[in-house]
Design a protein around this motif. Structure first.
Motif, PDB file in Angstrom:
ATOM      1  N   TRP A   1      -1.930 -17.801   9.772  1.00 34.26           N
ATOM      2  CA  TRP A   1      -2.408 -16.722   8.890  1.00 34.26           C
ATOM      3  C   TRP A   1      -2.316 -15.372   9.590  1.00 34.26           C
ATOM      4  N   ARG A   2      -2.654 -15.351  10.896  1.00 38.55           N
ATOM      5  CA  ARG A   2      -2.585 -14.080  11.629  1.00 38.55           C
ATOM      6  C   ARG A   2      -1.142 -13.590  11.739  1.00 38.55           C
TER       7      ARG A   2
ATOM      8  N   SER B   1       0.046 -12.454   8.345  1.00 41.10           N
ATOM      9  CA  SER B   1      -0.606 -11.184   7.980  1.00 41.10           C
ATOM     10  C   SER B   1       0.075 -10.009   8.659  1.00 41.10           C
TER      11      SER B   1
ATOM     12  N   ASN C   1       3.377  -9.704   6.564  1.00 46.98           N
ATOM     13  CA  ASN C   1       3.224  -9.424   5.128  1.00 46.98           C
ATOM     14  C   ASN C   1       2.671  -8.045   4.844  1.00 46.98           C
ATOM     15  N   ARG C   2       1.987  -7.454   5.801  1.00 45.52           N
ATOM     16  CA  ARG C   2       1.427  -6.116   5.538  1.00 45.52           C
ATOM     17  C   ARG C   2       2.532  -5.079   5.289  1.00 45.52           C
TER      18      ARG C   2
END
Length: 450
Positions: free
Chosen positions: A345-346, A349, A352-353
């Protein structure tokens, strides 16, 4: 992973620091005067606990009430003591707990002269009721009060500190009767009184009535000749009244020591006797002081698993190890299972930002259609984004996400550079439907889908 391990070890250390996992190997028992039943019992406990590697320190006292005061005083270094039931009045017992009753402690009244049937017949005489701080003193005053005999009247009360002096005074006819119990009188003196021909043991013919009025008392029967068949001592069936002796501890007593003490009590007091049946003691009977949860568990299911399975010293080591392993495992197992998902997830993230930025750039192009200066500014912004993204380091397993992002950056750049007509069309609101002449209004070349 480092954070998870650090938190796990900190949790285990905190649990080990605040949980009393290892049983102490030293315990202090407050007993009674030298030679008393309480003192002799403490010595027996000392030998039994020594077999398990636990050292017992015996602290002599004046008797039951003195034991209770020592236990309730945090300044006194003591762990457990013998206390007669019914003597907790006026003492703060909120930090104490009972391990149950371990024996009866009969009250014996010895006197000279003609046989007597009622305690009230001792009114106006000289009575030795034992030293203050002893169970004898407290119980004697309670019984005499029920017969209308109280301090300040015509009855003279003597509080001898030495049992030998009391016996000698009775034999010399300086007092009329003495009240004695095993908590403050040696067994040798009791035997001496029982074998003295002109000394009588008082028969509590009203024992049933006393046990109804004083709830912590029990009625006991001493059969004729039970003490000495040859000399027929006592000469008749004799009734006595007796409170039970409770094993009282401070509420911080380790459960393993509680089990060992009750094991010792079962070995010492579980045998049959004149006043008890086999296995009658110890028993989960408590009066003013609450029964310990550990004692309740012992009476219902026996010793705890570790101390029932392993030797005392080894069980302590296992308990200490479990105090670290169990909380560490409870934290690490779910944490380690979640770690890959959290890590993924990190990484996602961090990639994806940038899609939010790309969407904002496309949105800006629609706001300013045909604005060449604005389009160049957006292209420079895309270049900066691509440079930043190219410096991003991700594990090889997530390389597809990074390369997909770079492809989409190129896609947005191509739209800005080569298809300004689409932007203008979208801004003008012209339809993408085929024109009347059959042409479509857009290129026939397939376009990538963002």
């Amino acid at each position: 992973m480092a954070v998870i391990l650090a938190v796990g070890l900190s949790t285990a250390f905190t649990v080990l620091l605040f949980i009393n996992s290892t049983a102490p190997t030293t315990i202090t028992i407050t007993s009674g005067p030298k030679g008393s039943v309480f003192q002799n019992t403490a010595e027996k406990y000392k030998k039994i606990l020594a077999r398990e590697g636990v050292k017992v320190k015996i602290l002599q006292s004046e008797g039951s009430i003195d034991n209770l005061k020592k236990l309730s005083d945090p300044k006194v270094a003591v762990d457990v003591g013998f206390v007669l039931g019914g003597e907790a009045g006026g003492v703060d017992t909120s930090k104490l707990m009972s391990l149950g009753s371990i024996s009866y402690q009969p009250l014996m009244v010895f006197y000279r002269g003609a046989p007597r049937e009622l305690l009230s017949s001792f009114k106006g005489q000289h009575l030795d009721i034992g030293p203050e701080g002893s169970g004898t003193h407290t119980l004697a005053l309670a019984l005499l009060k029920l017969n209308g005999i109280e301090p300040g009247g015509d009855t003279v009360f003597v509080n001898s500190m030495n049992g030998g002096d009391s016996v000698k005074a009775l034999l010399d006819n300086r007092i009329d009767a003495i009240f004695v119990m095993g908590d403050s009188t040696s067994t040798a003196l009791l035997r001496q009184l029982l074998h003295t021909p002109d000394i009588h043991l008082f028969n509590f013919t009203q024992a049933d009535g006393y046990t109804r009025r004083i709830s912590y008392l029990n009625k006991l029967e001493l059969p004729m000749g039970a003490l000495d068949f040859g000399k027929n001592i006592p000469a008749d069936n004799t009734f006595l009244v007796a409170p039970t002796v409770e094993l009282v501890a401070r509420d911080g007593l380790h459960p393993a020591l509680s089990d060992l003490l009750l094991d010792a009590a079962r070995e010492v007091h579980g045998t049959p006797g004149i006043f008890k049946k086999r296995g009658e003691f110890p028993t989960p009977v408590a009066h003013e002081i609450r029964l310990s949860p550990d004692a309740s568990r012992y009476y219902s299911s026996g010793k705890s698993f570790l101390y029932r399975t392993f030797p005392f010293w080894l069980a302590g080591l296992v308990a200490r190890a479990l105090a670290v392993i169990v909380p560490l495992g409870l934290f690490l197992i779910p944490a380690l299972k979640m770690a890959p998902a959290i890590y993924r997830w990190r990484v996602q993230s961090s990639i994806n930002r940038w899609y939010r930025v790309l969407l904002d750039i496309e949105s800006e192009t629609f706001k300013y259609p045909g604005d060449t200066k604005k389009r160049e500014e957006l292209l420079r912004h895309l270049d900066r984004i691509e440079i930043t993204v190219s410096k991003t380091v991700v594990p090889a397993a997530f390389g597809d996400l990074l390369y997909a992002l770079r492809v989409h950056i190129d896609f947005v750049r191509d739209r800005l550079k080569t298809r300004p007509d689409l932007l203008q069309t979208a801004a003008d609101g012209t339809s993408d439907e085929p024109a009347a002449n059959g042409s479509s209004g857009v290129s026939d070349k397939p376009q990538p889908f963002a």
